[in-house]
Design a protein around this motif. Structure first.
Motif, short mmCIF file in Angstrom:
data_model
loop_
_atom_site.label_atom_id
_atom_site.label_comp_id
_atom_site.label_asym_id
_atom_site.label_seq_id
_atom_site.Cartn_x
_atom_site.Cartn_y
_atom_site.Cartn_z
N ALA A 61 4.28 3.32 4.14
CA ALA A 61 4.85 1.99 4.39
C ALA A 61 3.81 1.12 5.08
CB ALA A 61 6.11 2.11 5.24
N GLU A 62 3.54 -0.04 4.51
CA GLU A 62 2.55 -0.97 5.06
C GLU A 62 3.24 -2.29 5.40
OE1 GLU A 62 -0.41 -0.20 5.77
OE2 GLU A 62 -1.06 1.44 4.46
N GLU A 63 3.04 -2.73 6.65
CA GLU A 63 3.64 -4.00 7.07
C GLU A 63 2.73 -5.16 6.69
OE1 GLU A 63 5.54 -6.16 11.06
OE2 GLU A 63 5.09 -4.00 11.05
N LEU A 64 3.35 -6.25 6.26
CA LEU A 64 2.60 -7.42 5.79
C LEU A 64 2.85 -8.63 6.69
CD1 LEU A 64 3.36 -7.06 1.97
CD2 LEU A 64 1.21 -6.50 3.13
N LYS A 80 9.10 -7.45 5.06
CA LYS A 80 7.79 -7.23 5.67
C LYS A 80 7.04 -6.02 5.13
CE LYS A 80 9.06 -9.20 10.19
NZ LYS A 80 9.15 -8.91 11.65
N VAL A 81 7.74 -5.04 4.58
CA VAL A 81 7.14 -3.75 4.24
C VAL A 81 6.87 -3.64 2.75
CG1 VAL A 81 7.40 -1.25 4.34
CG2 VAL A 81 8.26 -2.67 6.21
N LEU A 104 -2.68 -7.58 5.55
CA LEU A 104 -2.20 -6.26 5.92
C LEU A 104 -2.14 -6.18 7.45
CD1 LEU A 104 -1.47 -3.59 4.37
CD2 LEU A 104 -3.78 -2.80 4.97
N MET A 105 -1.02 -5.73 7.99
CA MET A 105 -0.82 -5.72 9.44
C MET A 105 -1.87 -4.87 10.15
SD MET A 105 0.95 -6.59 12.11
CE MET A 105 1.47 -6.03 13.73
N ARG A 106 -2.15 -3.67 9.66
CA ARG A 106 -3.05 -2.75 10.37
C ARG A 106 -4.53 -3.03 10.10
NH1 ARG A 106 -4.92 1.63 7.23
NH2 ARG A 106 -3.91 1.87 5.19
#
Length: 248
Positions: A61-64, A80-81, A104-106
């Motif tokens: 899962a990647e948060e945007l 968001k994901v 990309l959040m991270r």
């Protein structure tokens, strides 16, 4: 007597330190409306625009994040994901040239940007009456903003305006067209029309110019002298009356 000799052989053991720089490539990519690289999106004013950001090559899962220019866009928790959608409804001329970016959040270096190209016709404002005193300067300003950029033309009493040298001056930018007249005369009375045309349409604005008579200007020294004379006359009158009252 024989001397004892000793032979010392130093032994140095070299220590080799090998450093490896690990470069871990995540392989995660983003796409916006099926574009994996930055792009420009053309649309018309008044039309809603939908932007969909999708995470690719990721098993987790990647948060945007979404940005409008430098400002962060508020997203609901369920948006968001891995997939995130935003809607500009409707797109207006204020959105023209604005950049929307999905990150990309991270790892915010993973991103895709969209520049909006919002097309709109000239939006010329309402007619205007302008009163100006003779021998003064006046500037008539017409909104010429449009996308694609339009061309402005000026008319006087429905005839093509003839620019008088050293008195009339035209100035145009991507947003306004201005006609400046220096030291207006009675002959400048009339209706001046600004007409803006682009490939999407056109508009026009009338300026009703009224040149008023020049107001008489009194010399400052004469006005001051008159005020002094009036003031002294009043004072002398008060003093004379006071003396007369005292004698009675």
């Amino acid at each position: 007597m024989a001397k004892k000799s000793s032979l010392g052989v130093p032994c140095e053991v070299p220590i080799l330190m090998v450093c490896f720089l690990a470069c871990v490539a995540t392989g995660v990519e983003l796409s916006v409306n099926n574009h994996a690289a930055d792009f420009t999106l053309s649309t018309s004013s008044g039309t809603p625009v939908s932007l969909s950001c999708l995470v690719q090559n990721s098993s987790q899962a990647e948060e945007l994040l979404w940005y409008r220019g430098e400002g962060k866009v508020d997203l609901k928790d369920g948006n968001k994901v891995n997939v995130s959608n935003i809607c500009i409804s409707p797109a207006t001329e204020t959105d023209n040239g604005v950049t929307f970016t999905c990150k990309l959040m991270r790892d915010k270096s993973v991103k895709v940007s969209v520049i909006l190209d919002v097309q709109f016709p000239p939006n010329v404002t309402e007619d205007e009456s302008v009163q100006i005193e003779e021998d003064k300067d006046v500037t008539l300003t017409c909104n010429a903003k449009s996308n694609p950029q339009g061309q402005a033309a000026w008319y006087k009493n429905n005839a093509t305006l003839t620019l008088q040298q050293n008195r009339y001056q035209l100035y145009q930018t991507s947003e306004v067209s201005q006609l400046s007249i220096k030291k207006v005369q009675k002959s400048d009375n009339g209706t001046y029309t600004c007409e803006v045309k682009s490939s999407l349409g056109g508009g026009r604005k009338d300026f009703h110019l009224i040149v008023e008579d020049k107001k008489p200007v009194f010399p400052k020294e004469a006005v001051i002298a008159a005020v002094v004379v009036v003031t002294l006359t009043v004072l002398f009158g008060i003093v004379a009356r006071k003396e007369k009252i005292c004698k009675v």
